[in-house]
Design an enzyme around this catalytic site. Sequence first.
Site: not given
Length: 189
Positions: A112-113
């Site tokens: 999750c970026l």
Amino acid sequence: MINLFKIKGQKKEEAANALNRGTVKKQSAGELRLNKDISELNLPNTTTISFPNGKDDLMNFEISIRPDEGYYFGGIFTFTFQVSPSYPHEPPKVKCKTKVYHPNIDLEGNVCLNILREDWKPVLNINTIIYGLNLLFSQPNDEDPLNHEAAAVLRENPKLFESNVRRAMSGGYVGQAFFPRCLVGSTAR
């Protein structure tokens, strides 16, 4: 007129000979941009890059991150990058090969970026992603998690979170999940 036909014939013959010798593969715009990005990489000293399929396959590579501070100090974490021919108009697909107890990386290796999803812009590059991944290890984000349990522990009990990270990196269970050892060398603090 005859000379013109003769020149045309020679050009056709030269083209046929080039085909027989093997042609150089034409690179897509994505490959050209990726070539440029990789040649201009400015990797942090905690990060290395490798090409498991050889230098001929730049579209698939790995980076390894060895955080030198924070909760993940002493671990080594490997990420795979799969770059589409439409790069930089779409971000690379990045997965963490190392099973890690982290709020922003789930147990399947999804990351999750924001710049890998909704905030991607073609002006961003591989270097930007690598710095973003490094930042996840120095500043895990409990506000936008993939691993909700790890995020809740980080938010509510940072000491327990640190203990869980150490246990996972040493090779052990956190809850029902087993984590293979990813600590390198002697990292006792």
